[in-house]
Design a protein around this motif. Structure first.
Motif, short mmCIF file in Angstrom:
data_model
loop_
_atom_site.label_atom_id
_atom_site.label_comp_id
_atom_site.label_asym_id
_atom_site.label_seq_id
_atom_site.Cartn_x
_atom_site.Cartn_y
_atom_site.Cartn_z
N PRO A 34 0.85 -1.19 0.00
CA PRO A 34 0.00 0.00 0.00
C PRO A 34 0.89 1.24 0.00
O PRO A 34 1.87 1.31 0.74
N GLY A 35 0.56 2.19 -0.85
CA GLY A 35 1.32 3.43 -0.85
C GLY A 35 2.62 3.38 -1.63
O GLY A 35 3.42 4.32 -1.57
N THR A 137 10.89 4.79 -0.02
CA THR A 137 10.65 5.07 1.40
C THR A 137 10.37 3.79 2.18
O THR A 137 10.34 3.80 3.41
N GLU A 138 10.15 2.68 1.50
CA GLU A 138 9.86 1.42 2.20
C GLU A 138 11.10 0.77 2.80
O GLU A 138 10.98 -0.15 3.61
N LYS A 142 13.46 -4.87 1.55
CA LYS A 142 12.23 -5.57 1.23
C LYS A 142 12.40 -6.82 0.35
O LYS A 142 11.72 -7.82 0.57
N TYR A 146 10.51 -10.09 1.77
CA TYR A 146 9.28 -10.55 1.09
C TYR A 146 9.69 -11.24 -0.21
O TYR A 146 9.33 -10.79 -1.30
N LYS A 160 9.30 6.77 -6.41
CA LYS A 160 9.56 7.88 -5.46
C LYS A 160 11.06 8.16 -5.35
O LYS A 160 11.56 8.49 -4.27
N ALA B 33 1.76 -1.48 6.69
CA ALA B 33 2.27 -1.90 5.39
C ALA B 33 3.78 -2.15 5.48
O ALA B 33 4.44 -1.67 6.40
N PRO B 34 4.31 -2.91 4.53
CA PRO B 34 5.78 -3.04 4.47
C PRO B 34 6.39 -1.64 4.32
O PRO B 34 5.91 -0.85 3.51
N GLY B 35 7.41 -1.37 5.11
CA GLY B 35 8.08 -0.08 4.97
C GLY B 35 7.40 1.08 5.68
O GLY B 35 7.78 2.23 5.48
N THR B 137 4.29 8.73 3.58
CA THR B 137 4.58 8.56 2.15
C THR B 137 3.60 7.59 1.48
O THR B 137 3.57 7.48 0.26
N GLU B 138 2.78 6.90 2.28
CA GLU B 138 1.82 5.95 1.70
C GLU B 138 0.59 6.63 1.09
O GLU B 138 -0.15 6.00 0.35
N LYS B 142 -5.37 5.91 2.70
CA LYS B 142 -5.33 4.51 3.13
C LYS B 142 -6.45 4.11 4.10
O LYS B 142 -6.96 3.00 3.99
N LYS B 160 7.11 8.92 9.85
CA LYS B 160 7.88 9.63 8.81
C LYS B 160 7.36 11.05 8.59
O LYS B 160 7.32 11.56 7.46
N VAL B 167 6.01 15.32 0.38
CA VAL B 167 5.01 14.44 -0.23
C VAL B 167 3.62 15.07 -0.14
O VAL B 167 3.35 15.87 0.76
N PRO B 168 2.77 14.73 -1.12
CA PRO B 168 1.39 15.23 -1.01
C PRO B 168 0.63 14.39 0.01
O PRO B 168 0.35 13.22 -0.25
#
Lengths: 222, 222
Positions: A34-35, A137-138, A142, A146, A160, B33-35, B137-138, B142, B160, B167-168
């Motif tokens: 997600p994201g 940013t993750e 990873k 994963y 990004k 989420a991951p990250g 950053t996601e 969400k 973060k 970031v938006p």
């Protein structure tokens, strides 16, 4: 029981793959956390490929049709698939989506999976290409954390990249470890927000539908 | 079959909850989420809570013990749980982890779930508190796109925050939509990387174990 479900899924996926292949439609299963910026990447891709390449999109989400609205605004035909509590798309959802979307012959079809780095890896949806989108940013760890989703991927998009100067992320380490998991991985480093690095990705997408094709009729009944 | 699996899971989770409650151990199920920065948040939390609050950690990942190494280096006892192709922790994994970890009485126990905004929402692992960690950053959409995990959460950590200027992301929109899904949500906005905004989070964690408790013996055999 899971085995039987997967058998049925694979049967439906094989049907879709045949149907898509006959029509010269290249389907890309776009996966990522997600994201990660999957929708933003598709929005910009739709806008920048423009009329030169016909593109349509199946949008998978747990809830809401927000992503479909964004893709529609970018100019591509789109069908939203919502999974409720489901954590991934399966082949039947995609097959139903195809009937609704009716993608054009000789086109690109993006299937944006539910944001999840785990479960989508297990389900064939009839795609030709598996794309993992990962935001810098993750974190660069990873691919090893994963591995299943990276192992089945054909393409890794590091998204990004405009944030690279603000986050601890070692691009080389990430790509090296990703290739250790999936050696033939094709990689792109870009920012779907700013547009930096998009061109190699767009060129590669165009190459997927550029090859000359026989007419469908010829290939259906040889 | 899923129902029966969940029944069995809930039975094991209830046992763990009772065992933890008797010992005054407050277990937090840390999802995201991951990250999203879950491990980084726990690293800094372990360091900054210091010796005033005993903390231990169960680390859930598909593969590798990298996160456990990071937590150990930060100074807390830790047990790594790897799920293989599994997409979430379940109550049995956590119960087995507890036997290995042996958390202290009157302590905080963080259980870092597999990075996933979908599947962990469905599985009770015996925790007292559910925490969702989300990186700015996601994207601020969400909570509505992954409502199940937000609906069951007690706490939302927006991590973060140092990247907000790049970031938006509309914090108000995100929190408003998260509270629409989960009205009693407690929220923290912080950066586990820079340390900004950590204090309210640390104060709240300390308050969880500050309340006076009866001896275990008294409560075990009333």
């Amino acid at each position: 029981m899971q085995h039987r479900l997967l058998d049925e899924n694979d049967r439906v996926a094989a049907n879709s793959r045949f149907w898509l292949g006959e029509r010269g439609i290249v389907a890309l299963n776009v996966m990522g956390a997600p994201g990660a910026g999957k929708t933003q990447l598709l929005e910009r891709t739709v806008r920048e490929l423009g009329p030169s390449v016909p593109v349509s999109v199946l949008e998978g989400d747990q809830q809401t049709d927000r992503d479909a609205q964004r893709i529609r605004a970018a100019g591509a035909p789109v069908t939203q698939l919502t999974t409720g509590s489901g954590c991934h798309l399966n082949a039947t959802m995609v097959a139903n989506g195809l009937r609704d979307l009716e993608p054009r012959e000789g086109s690109l079809l993006f299937v944006e999976n539910v944001g999840n780095l785990v479960c989508p890896a297990l389900f064939d949806i009839g795609e030709a290409v598996r794309v993992v989108v990962m935001s810098v940013t993750e974190g660069d760890d990873k691919p090893l954390k994963y591995p299943h989703i990276f192992r089945t991927a054909d393409v890794l998009v590091l998204n990004k990249s405009d944030l690279l100067e603000h986050v601890p992320f070692d691009v080389e380490r990430c790509l090296t470890e990703a290739r250790r998991v999936a050696p033939p991985l094709r990689t792109f480093e870009l920012s779907a927000l700013t547009g930096d690095g998009m061109q190699p990705w767009l060129d590669w997408l165009q190459s997927l539908v550029r090859a000359p094709r026989q007419s469908t009729a010829t290939r259906t009944r040889p």
